[in-house]
Design a protein around this motif. Structure first.
Motif, PDB file in Angstrom:
ATOM      1  N   GLN A 147      -2.937   5.297   7.010  1.00  0.00           N
ATOM      2  CA  GLN A 147      -3.832   4.441   6.227  1.00  0.00           C
ATOM      3  C   GLN A 147      -3.917   3.099   6.933  1.00  0.00           C
ATOM      4  O   GLN A 147      -2.908   2.435   7.164  1.00  0.00           O
ATOM      5  N   GLY A 203      -4.341  -6.538   2.576  1.00  0.00           N
ATOM      6  CA  GLY A 203      -3.905  -6.339   1.200  1.00  0.00           C
ATOM      7  C   GLY A 203      -4.412  -7.430   0.288  1.00  0.00           C
ATOM      8  O   GLY A 203      -4.880  -7.167  -0.826  1.00  0.00           O
ATOM      9  N   ASN A 253      -8.391   0.068   0.242  1.00  0.00           N
ATOM     10  CA  ASN A 253      -6.946  -0.120   0.339  1.00  0.00           C
ATOM     11  C   ASN A 253      -6.255   0.166  -0.981  1.00  0.00           C
ATOM     12  O   ASN A 253      -6.774  -0.178  -2.044  1.00  0.00           O
ATOM     13  N   THR A 303       1.525   3.664   6.722  1.00  0.00           N
ATOM     14  CA  THR A 303       0.583   2.597   6.363  1.00  0.00           C
ATOM     15  C   THR A 303       0.642   1.438   7.359  1.00  0.00           C
ATOM     16  O   THR A 303       0.211   0.335   7.060  1.00  0.00           O
ATOM     17  N   PRO A 335       0.818  -1.221   0.000  1.00  0.00           N
ATOM     18  CA  PRO A 335       0.000   0.000   0.000  1.00  0.00           C
ATOM     19  C   PRO A 335       0.848   1.266   0.000  1.00  0.00           C
ATOM     20  O   PRO A 335       0.521   2.245  -0.682  1.00  0.00           O
ATOM     21  N   ALA A 391     -10.300   1.143   5.131  1.00  0.00           N
ATOM     22  CA  ALA A 391     -10.830   0.259   4.096  1.00  0.00           C
ATOM     23  C   ALA A 391     -12.187  -0.328   4.454  1.00  0.00           C
ATOM     24  O   ALA A 391     -12.855  -0.917   3.597  1.00  0.00           O
ATOM     25  N   SER A 449      -8.180  -7.004  -0.405  1.00  0.00           N
ATOM     26  CA  SER A 449      -8.438  -5.923  -1.361  1.00  0.00           C
ATOM     27  C   SER A 449      -8.054  -6.322  -2.774  1.00  0.00           C
ATOM     28  O   SER A 449      -8.786  -6.054  -3.733  1.00  0.00           O
ATOM     29  N   GLN A 476      -5.374  -0.664   6.922  1.00  0.00           N
ATOM     30  CA  GLN A 476      -5.877  -1.639   5.953  1.00  0.00           C
ATOM     31  C   GLN A 476      -6.940  -2.584   6.497  1.00  0.00           C
ATOM     32  O   GLN A 476      -7.768  -3.098   5.743  1.00  0.00           O
TER      33      GLN A 476
END
Length: 365
Positions: free
Chosen positions: A124, A270, A165, A102, A19, A147, A273, A126
């Protein structure tokens, strides 16, 4: 016009690293002249993956707190202090316009020091359950991109922005790459392909499962593309055949997703997503060994929408064979899972996060 300067931190696992790289690539597309500096944890995978993506990185002497008493835990206060001092030096030297985190160990001291120095920060998150580092940073962050809905239970409501994400650009369109993928992995175009992804570092339990089920996959006329992880490669490399490809790590994930007909995966944020975007039938086997069991929460949120199948590790011996056979034989179920998981994709997530970075940068500075 001054050159934009972005400082980014995220690491420990691919779920934090990719990300961060995706955000950097989007910002670089918008501002080709911009300068970037990543900050990671020494000896973690970001120290190789970030340079491979074309960005500079500096390492901090930092690691997470272990669940049991250990020397590493006793060293944590010293590592944190050392990392805060180095983070301060890096920030003072690089002079970023904004610092982006992240998740992962290294983002903690970097973003905390950025806040102390009055540099704008954006984090951010996730996962469906917020990580300890991001929760620690949330109060002083200017914006928190998430997310999943409902993240106000972890973060100040007024700072939360639902973005999805970030996804690597090469995954935005994979269906046209199937022929290239078959050539790259030397697979048979007349057979269906099962892709196994045990996370960026590999999974002992999933590897044990796959090794025990190779005869089942052969009986179903499947070929197997198996990312076992570098820690486990020597143990399973001998199982490679014309129908079973055993790899330490898959760098061309776009090609791997393109050839896959069915995917068996961990449920890191991750991966969830990416797989939503790819739109293939998925069996999630969440790791029970992560903070707050967040992989199970991620997978459950997808399963609850009839968009994937979730199997817990404790149920694999009893249920895997019957669940897998049913999925392989039920074409309508495969179509339903593919259709439903596609509806959960957020292909514009990276652009939306970059928009938020620019908004914060403009407002605060």
């Amino acid at each position: 016009m001054s050159v934009k300067r972005y400082m980014i931190s995220g690491g420990g696992t691919g779920g934090h690293i990719y990300p961060a790289i995706a955000i950097a690539e989007e910002l670089k597309d918008r501002h080709p002249e911009a300068e970037f500096l990543f900050v990671g944890a020494k000896d973690k995978m970001e120290m190789t993956k970030v340079p491979e993506a074309g960005f500079k990185i500096e390492g901090l002497w930092i690691s997470g707190i272990q669940r049991k008493l250990s020397l590493s835990n006793l060293m944590f206060p010293f590592k944190l202090m050392s990392s805060m001092v180095k983070a301060r030096k890096l920030i003072k030297k690089f002079k970023p316009d904004i610092v982006i985190g992240t998740g992962g160990f290294a983002s903690g001291p970097l973003l905390k020091m950025a806040s102390i120095l009055k540099i704008p920060t954006l984090i951010q998150e996730q996962n469906a359950y917020a990580g300890i580092t991001n929760k620690w940073l949330a109060k002083e962050a200017h914006s928190i991109c998430v997310a999943y809905a409902g993240m106000e239970q972890f973060f100040p409501k007024e700072k939360v922005v639902l973005t999805g994400n970030p996804i690597r650009k090469d995954l935005l369109e994979v269906r046209s790459k199937k022929e290239a993928g078959l050539r790259h992995f030397q697979l048979d175009s007349n057979k269906k392909t099962l892709l196994i992804v045990g996370g960026s570092l590999g999974s002992q339990r999933i590897n044990e499962l796959i090794a025990s089920q190779l005869s089942l996959f052969e009986a179903e006329n499947l070929q197997v593309l198996w990312q076992c992880g570098k820690l486990y490669y020597d143990r399973y490399a001998a199982l490679e055949t014309d129908s079973v490809r055993v790899l330490k790590y898959i760098s061309k994930m776009d090609l791997a997703y393109a050839v896959a007909d069915v995917i068996l995966s961990r449920a890191g944020a991750g991966a969830v997503s990416e797989l939503s975007l790819v739109g293939k039938p998925v069996v999630f086997i969440p790791s029970p060994n992560v903070a707050e069991d967040h992989q199970t929460k991620n997978a459950k949120s997808i399963e609850d929408q009839d968009a994937a199948i979730m199997l817990r590790e404790k149920d694999l011996d009893e249920k895997f064979e019957s669940v897998f056979k049913n999925l392989i034989k039920d074409i309508e179920l495969q179509k339903k899972l593919s259709k439903n998981i596609l509806t959960l994709a957020k292909p514009m997530a990276t652009k939306t996060i970059a928009d938020e970075v620019e908004r914060v940068e403009k407002e605060v500075r």
